[in-house]
Design an enzyme around this catalytic site. Structure first.
Site, PDB file in Angstrom:
ATOM      1  N   CYS A  58       0.843  -1.210   0.000  1.00 24.87           N
ATOM      2  CA  CYS A  58       0.000   0.000   0.000  1.00 24.87           C
ATOM      3  C   CYS A  58       0.876   1.256   0.000  1.00 24.87           C
ATOM      4  N   HIS A  59       0.286   2.376  -0.445  1.00 23.88           N
ATOM      5  CA  HIS A  59       0.996   3.660  -0.443  1.00 23.88           C
ATOM      6  C   HIS A  59       1.520   4.026   0.939  1.00 23.88           C
ATOM      7  N   THR A  60       0.769   3.635   1.957  1.00 24.64           N
ATOM      8  CA  THR A  60       1.159   4.014   3.308  1.00 24.64           C
ATOM      9  C   THR A  60       2.455   3.326   3.731  1.00 24.64           C
ATOM     10  N   HIS A 100       0.570  -3.855   6.145  1.00 22.38           N
ATOM     11  CA  HIS A 100      -0.628  -3.808   6.995  1.00 22.38           C
ATOM     12  C   HIS A 100      -1.859  -4.410   6.338  1.00 22.38           C
ATOM     13  N   GLU A 101      -1.668  -5.115   5.212  1.00 21.89           N
ATOM     14  CA  GLU A 101      -2.831  -5.731   4.547  1.00 21.89           C
ATOM     15  C   GLU A 101      -2.592  -7.218   4.418  1.00 21.89           C
ATOM     16  N   CYS A 143     -11.072  -3.390  21.088  1.00 17.25           N
ATOM     17  CA  CYS A 143     -10.975  -4.044  22.404  1.00 17.25           C
ATOM     18  C   CYS A 143     -12.346  -4.265  23.028  1.00 17.25           C
ATOM     19  N   CYS A 177     -12.625   0.010  25.761  1.00 16.99           N
ATOM     20  CA  CYS A 177     -12.156   1.386  25.988  1.00 16.99           C
ATOM     21  C   CYS A 177     -13.313   2.364  25.774  1.00 16.99           C
ATOM     22  N   CYS A 220     -14.466   2.412  22.041  1.00 16.76           N
ATOM     23  CA  CYS A 220     -15.254   1.248  21.625  1.00 16.76           C
ATOM     24  C   CYS A 220     -16.646   1.289  22.258  1.00 16.76           C
ATOM     25  N   CYS A 241     -10.371   2.602  18.361  1.00 16.90           N
ATOM     26  CA  CYS A 241     -10.047   1.996  19.655  1.00 16.90           C
ATOM     27  C   CYS A 241      -8.710   2.551  20.148  1.00 16.90           C
ATOM     28  N   ARG A 246      -3.086   2.108  21.178  1.00 23.34           N
ATOM     29  CA  ARG A 246      -2.648   3.098  20.188  1.00 23.34           C
ATOM     30  C   ARG A 246      -1.214   3.582  20.439  1.00 23.34           C
ATOM     31  N   CYS A 304      -7.454  -3.147   4.024  1.00 23.04           N
ATOM     32  CA  CYS A 304      -7.222  -1.718   3.825  1.00 23.04           C
ATOM     33  C   CYS A 304      -8.242  -1.127   2.874  1.00 23.04           C
ATOM     34  N   ARG A 354      -3.643  -3.121  -6.999  1.00 22.97           N
ATOM     35  CA  ARG A 354      -3.016  -3.760  -5.854  1.00 22.97           C
ATOM     36  C   ARG A 354      -2.067  -4.853  -6.321  1.00 22.97           C
TER      37      ARG A 354
HETATM   38  P1  NAD Z   1      -4.053   5.852  -5.690  1.00 24.67           P
HETATM   39  O1  NAD Z   1      -2.795   6.621  -5.862  1.00 24.67           O
HETATM   40  O2  NAD Z   1      -4.153   4.488  -6.258  1.00 24.67           O
HETATM   41  O3  NAD Z   1      -5.248   6.706  -6.298  1.00 24.67           O
HETATM   42  C1  NAD Z   1      -5.323   8.090  -6.261  1.00 24.67           C
HETATM   43  C2  NAD Z   1      -6.015   8.569  -7.547  1.00 24.67           C
HETATM   44  O4  NAD Z   1      -6.237   9.975  -7.456  1.00 24.67           O
HETATM   45  C3  NAD Z   1      -5.199   8.337  -8.822  1.00 24.67           C
HETATM   46  O5  NAD Z   1      -5.984   7.645  -9.778  1.00 24.67           O
HETATM   47  C4  NAD Z   1      -4.859   9.757  -9.293  1.00 24.67           C
HETATM   48  O6  NAD Z   1      -4.791   9.850 -10.715  1.00 24.67           O
HETATM   49  C5  NAD Z   1      -6.007  10.571  -8.724  1.00 24.67           C
HETATM   50  N1  NAD Z   1      -5.704  11.990  -8.531  1.00 24.67           N
HETATM   51  C6  NAD Z   1      -4.552  12.526  -8.046  1.00 24.67           C
HETATM   52  N2  NAD Z   1      -4.647  13.877  -8.007  1.00 24.67           N
HETATM   53  C7  NAD Z   1      -5.897  14.191  -8.449  1.00 24.67           C
HETATM   54  C8  NAD Z   1      -6.601  15.408  -8.641  1.00 24.67           C
HETATM   55  N3  NAD Z   1      -6.028  16.598  -8.360  1.00 24.67           N
HETATM   56  N4  NAD Z   1      -7.879  15.365  -9.099  1.00 24.67           N
HETATM   57  C9  NAD Z   1      -8.440  14.174  -9.393  1.00 24.67           C
HETATM   58  N5  NAD Z   1      -7.812  12.977  -9.243  1.00 24.67           N
HETATM   59  C10 NAD Z   1      -6.557  12.998  -8.784  1.00 24.67           C
HETATM   60  O7  NAD Z   1      -4.345   5.809  -4.114  1.00 24.67           O
HETATM   61  P2  NAD Z   1      -5.381   4.889  -3.264  1.00 24.67           P
HETATM   62  O8  NAD Z   1      -4.739   3.622  -2.868  1.00 24.67           O
HETATM   63  O9  NAD Z   1      -6.673   4.833  -3.982  1.00 24.67           O
HETATM   64  O10 NAD Z   1      -5.524   5.788  -1.936  1.00 24.67           O
HETATM   65  C11 NAD Z   1      -6.136   7.055  -1.983  1.00 24.67           C
HETATM   66  C12 NAD Z   1      -5.946   7.821  -0.691  1.00 24.67           C
HETATM   67  O11 NAD Z   1      -6.653   7.169   0.387  1.00 24.67           O
HETATM   68  C13 NAD Z   1      -4.500   7.925  -0.210  1.00 24.67           C
HETATM   69  O12 NAD Z   1      -4.294   9.246   0.267  1.00 24.67           O
HETATM   70  C14 NAD Z   1      -4.438   6.928   0.942  1.00 24.67           C
HETATM   71  O13 NAD Z   1      -3.421   7.245   1.871  1.00 24.67           O
HETATM   72  C15 NAD Z   1      -5.801   7.074   1.538  1.00 24.67           C
HETATM   73  N6  NAD Z   1      -6.293   5.990   2.425  1.00 24.67           N
HETATM   74  C16 NAD Z   1      -6.998   6.357   3.546  1.00 24.67           C
HETATM   75  C17 NAD Z   1      -7.503   5.391   4.435  1.00 24.67           C
HETATM   76  C18 NAD Z   1      -8.325   5.789   5.621  1.00 24.67           C
HETATM   77  O14 NAD Z   1      -8.617   4.931   6.465  1.00 24.67           O
HETATM   78  N7  NAD Z   1      -8.720   7.042   5.750  1.00 24.67           N
HETATM   79  C19 NAD Z   1      -7.277   4.023   4.172  1.00 24.67           C
HETATM   80  C20 NAD Z   1      -6.564   3.678   3.021  1.00 24.67           C
HETATM   81  C21 NAD Z   1      -6.087   4.673   2.159  1.00 24.67           C
HETATM   82  C1  022 Z   2      -3.808   2.688   5.391  1.00 23.24           C
HETATM   83  N1  022 Z   2      -4.030   3.987   5.597  1.00 23.24           N
HETATM   84  C2  022 Z   2      -3.864   4.614   4.423  1.00 23.24           C
HETATM   85  C3  022 Z   2      -3.554   3.686   3.493  1.00 23.24           C
HETATM   86  N2  022 Z   2      -3.511   2.489   4.111  1.00 23.24           N
HETATM   87  C4  022 Z   2      -4.353   4.583   6.798  1.00 23.24           C
HETATM   88  C5  022 Z   2      -3.416   5.343   7.458  1.00 23.24           C
HETATM   89  C6  022 Z   2      -3.756   5.988   8.645  1.00 23.24           C
HETATM   90  C7  022 Z   2      -5.022   5.869   9.169  1.00 23.24           C
HETATM   91  C8  022 Z   2      -5.957   5.076   8.513  1.00 23.24           C
HETATM   92  C9  022 Z   2      -5.612   4.434   7.317  1.00 23.24           C
HETATM   93  C10 022 Z   2      -5.375   6.561  10.354  1.00 23.24           C
HETATM   94  C11 022 Z   2      -6.406   7.482  10.433  1.00 23.24           C
HETATM   95  C12 022 Z   2      -6.426   7.970  11.736  1.00 23.24           C
HETATM   96  C13 022 Z   2      -5.408   7.343  12.416  1.00 23.24           C
HETATM   97  N3  022 Z   2      -4.740   6.498  11.578  1.00 23.24           N
HETATM   98  C14 022 Z   2      -5.097   7.580  13.847  1.00 23.24           C
HETATM   99  C15 022 Z   2      -5.842   6.638  14.700  1.00 23.24           C
HETATM  100  C16 022 Z   2      -5.705   6.983  16.167  1.00 23.24           C
HETATM  101  O1  022 Z   2      -4.957   7.906  16.513  1.00 23.24           O
HETATM  102  O2  022 Z   2      -6.392   6.329  16.958  1.00 23.24           O
HETATM  103  C17 022 Z   2      -3.643   5.720  11.943  1.00 23.24           C
HETATM  104  C18 022 Z   2      -3.807   4.382  12.293  1.00 23.24           C
HETATM  105  C19 022 Z   2      -2.685   3.593  12.681  1.00 23.24           C
HETATM  106  C20 022 Z   2      -1.414   4.153  12.744  1.00 23.24           C
HETATM  107  C21 022 Z   2      -1.269   5.501  12.398  1.00 23.24           C
HETATM  108  C22 022 Z   2      -2.370   6.270  11.998  1.00 23.24           C
HETATM  109  C23 022 Z   2      -0.247   3.323  13.193  1.00 23.24           C
HETATM  110  O3  022 Z   2      -0.398   2.203  13.597  1.00 23.24           O
HETATM  111  N4  022 Z   2       0.972   3.804  13.105  1.00 23.24           N
HETATM  112  C24 022 Z   2      -5.143   3.714  12.215  1.00 23.24           C
HETATM  113 ZN    ZN Z   3      -3.156   0.676   3.227  1.00 16.66          ZN
END
Ligand code: NAD
Ligand code: 022
Ligand code: ZN
Length: 369
Positions: free
Chosen positions: A40-42, A62-63, A92, A95, A98, A106, A110, A169, A364
Site C-alpha cells: 500500500c501507499h502508506t 498492513h494488509e 478491544c 475502551c 469502543c 479503539c 494506540r 485496507c 493492488r
Molecule cells: P491511488 O494513488 O491508487 O489513487 C489516487 C487517484 O487519485 C489516482 O488515480 C490519481 O490519478 C487521482 N488523482 C490525483 N490527483 C488528483 C486530482 N487533483 N484530481 C483528481 N484525481 C486525482 O491511491 P489509493 O490507494 O486509492 O488511496 C487514496 C488515498 O486514500 C490515499 O491518500 C491513501 O493514503 C488514503 N487511504 C486512507 C484510508 C483511511 O482509512 N482514511 C485508508 C486507506 C487509504
Molecule cells: C492505510 N491507511 C492509508 C492507506 N492504508 C491509513 C493510514 C492511517 C489511518 C488510517 C488508514 C489513520 C487514520 C487515523 C489514524 N490512523 C489515527 C488513529 C488513532 O490515533 O487512533 C492511523 C492508524 C494507525 C497508525 C497511524 C495512523 C499506526 O499504527 N501507526 C489507524
Molecule cells: Zn493501506
C-alpha cells in the site's frame, strides 16, 4: 523461531529479504503465519522517511491474511488453525471509544502501536540480536508475526488469502466510508474524487447501496474503464473542465452532490469535494491521507449553509466485527475484489511491487508467501 521478512533497515532504502528472529506470543497475543499481504501507499510513505511516526529498522505491511499457529496465555477468542486478518485498528470492546459506539478508533493499544512495539512495550522481532520494530501493529511483510488478540479478525476458512488480504485496507475503507461514515441512502447522487483502489471501492459501495448517480473525477483518463466496471455512471477529467470544475459538478448533479468522497489525499481536491456538495445537506467525506503538516481551507459560508465535512479512518469499520462480514460479502459475490488484485509477487520481488504502484500500473500488488 525464525521468519523470513522484508525488513526496512532505513528510510529510502529498498527492503531487504532476510531471516530474522521472532519471539512467541506473550499473554493476550497470537502467532500468525501470514499467507498473503498487499502493498500500500502508506507502507511506501513510511519507507520514504516522510512519515513523522516512521521508525527504523522495522517490518512494514498492513494488509495481510493468514492462519493462527499459536496462542499466548489468556487468549479466548482465537485458536490454532483459525483463519484471520490482522487489524491496524484494534477493537478491544472495552475502551471509552469502543464503548461509545460512535467511533472505530479503539485506543487500547494506540500508544505502543505507534511506537512500533507490542502492548508490553517490547518488540517480538530481532535481527542479529538487535530489536526490529513492528508497524501498525501488523508487519505483514513477515511470513510469521505476533499480534494482540484484540487486533485480529477471525474469518471463514474458504476465503482465499490472496484476495481477502486487501479487505484489510482498501476494500473496507472505501465501502465502509459509504455505508458507515456517510450512511448514504439509495437514490443519492455522489462524486468520487480519485479512482485508485480506494475510489473504486467507494464506487462499488455506492453501487451496493443503490446510488442514482456516481460521478468519478480523475486526472488520469486511463482510470475510466475500470471505474465504469465498478459502477461509475459519469466520468469527469478536471484537466478538460479547467478552473470551473466545482460549478460544472454542481450542474451535473442538479444542484450539488448528496455525498462526495476525497480519495486523493490532495488538500485542494478536498476543498473542491466540499464545495461540490448540495447546499443545505451535502456531506463530504475525507478518506485520503494528506502529507503531514498539510492544511485544508474553505469559506465558513460553505458550512453555515449546511454542507458537512467529515473524515473516516478505515471506513468507520469495527475491525473484529465488520471485517468478517465484508469477507462474507465477497464470498457471496456482492463485491468485486478479484479485478483489484492486478499483480502477484513472491516476497523476494516485493520492491518491484512498490515500483508498479508508483508507475500507476497496479491497483493492488499482492505478495504470496
Ligand atoms: P491511488 O494513488 O491508487 O489513487 C489516487 C487517484 O487519485 C489516482 O488515480 C490519481 O490519478 C487521482 N488523482 C490525483 N490527483 C488528483 C486530482 N487533483 N484530481 C483528481 N484525481 C486525482 O491511491 P489509493 O490507494 O486509492 O488511496 C487514496 C488515498 O486514500 C490515499 O491518500 C491513501 O493514503 C488514503 N487511504 C486512507 C484510508 C483511511 O482509512 N482514511 C485508508 C486507506 C487509504
Ligand atoms: C492505510 N491507511 C492509508 C492507506 N492504508 C491509513 C493510514 C492511517 C489511518 C488510517 C488508514 C489513520 C487514520 C487515523 C489514524 N490512523 C489515527 C488513529 C488513532 O490515533 O487512533 C492511523 C492508524 C494507525 C497508525 C497511524 C495512523 C499506526 O499504527 N501507526 C489507524
Ligand atoms: Zn493501506
Amino acid at each position: 523461531m525464525k521468519t523470513r521478512a522484508a525488513v526496512a533497515f532505513a528510510a529510502q532504502k529498498p527492503l531487504e529479504i532476510v531471516e530474522i528472529d521472532l519471539d512467541g506470543p506473550k499473554a493476550g497475543e497470537v502467532l500468525i503465519e501470514v499467507k498473503a499481504t498487499g502493498i500500500c501507499h502508506t507502507d511506501y510513505y513510511t519507507l520514504s522517511g516522510a512519515d513523522p511516526e516512521g521508525l527504523f529498522p522495522c517490518v512494514l505491511g498492513h494488509e495481510g491474511a493468514g492462519i493462527v499457529v499459536d496462542v499466548g496465555l489468556g487468549v479466548t477468542t482465537l485458536k490454532k488453525g483459525d483463519h484471520v486478518i490482522p487489524l491496524y485498528t484494534p477493537e478491544c470492546r472495552q475502551c471509552k471509544s469502543c464503548l461509545s459506539r460512535k467511533t472505530n478508533l479503539c485506543t487500547a493499544i494506540r500508544a505502543t502501536q505507534g511506537k512500533g512495539v507490542m502492548p508490553d512495550g517490547t518488540s517480538r522481532f530481532k535481527c542479529d540480536g538487535e530489536p526490529v520494530l513492528h508497524y501498525m501493529g501488523t508487519s505483514t511483510f513477515s511470513n510469521f508475526i505476533v499480534a494482540p488478540e484484540i487486533a485480529v479478525a477471525k474469518i471463514r476458512e474458504d476465503a482465499p488469502f490472496d484476495k481477502v488480504c486487501y479487505i484489510r485496507c482498501g476494500v473496507t475503507t472505501g465501502i465502509g466510508a459509504v455505508i458507515w461514515t456517510a450512511k448514504a441512502e439509495a437514490g443519492c447522487r455522489a462524486i468520487v474524487f480519485g479512482l485508485g483502489g480506494i475510489g473504486l471501492n467507494v464506487i462499488q459501495g455506492l453501487r451496493l447501496i443503490g446510488a442514482e448517480q456516481i460521478i468519478g473525477v480523475d486526472l488520469n483518463p486511463g482510470k475510466k474503464a475500470m471505474a465504469e466496471k465498478f459502477g461509475m455512471t459519469h466520468f469527469v477529467n478536471p484537466a478538460e473542465v479547467g478552473a470551473d470544475l466545482v460549478p460544472y459538478l454542481v450542474d451535473l448533479t442538479g444542484g450539488g452532490a448528496d455525498y462526495t468522497f476525497d480519495c486523493t489525499g490532495n488538500v485542494n481536491v478536498m476543498r473542491q469535494a466540499l464545495e461540490a456538495c448540495h447546499r443545505g445537506w451535502g456531506e463530504s467525506i475525507i478518506i485520503g491521507v494528506a502529507p503531514s503538516g498539510a492544511e485544508i481551507s474553505t469559506r465558513p459560508f460553505q458550512l453555515v449553509t449546511g454542507r458537512v465535512w467529515k473524515g473516516t479512518a478505515f471506513g468507520g469499520a469495527r475491525g473484529r466485527t465488520d471485517v468478517p462480514r465484508i469477507v462474507d460479502w465477497y464470498m457471496n459475490g456482492r463485491i468485486n475484489i478479484d479485478d483489484l488484485i492486478t499483480h502477484k509477487l513472491p516476497l523476494e520481488r516485493i520492491n518491484e511491487g512498490f515500483d508498479l504502484m508508483h508507475e500507476g500500473k497496479s491497483i493492488r500488488a499482492v505478495v504470496e508467501f
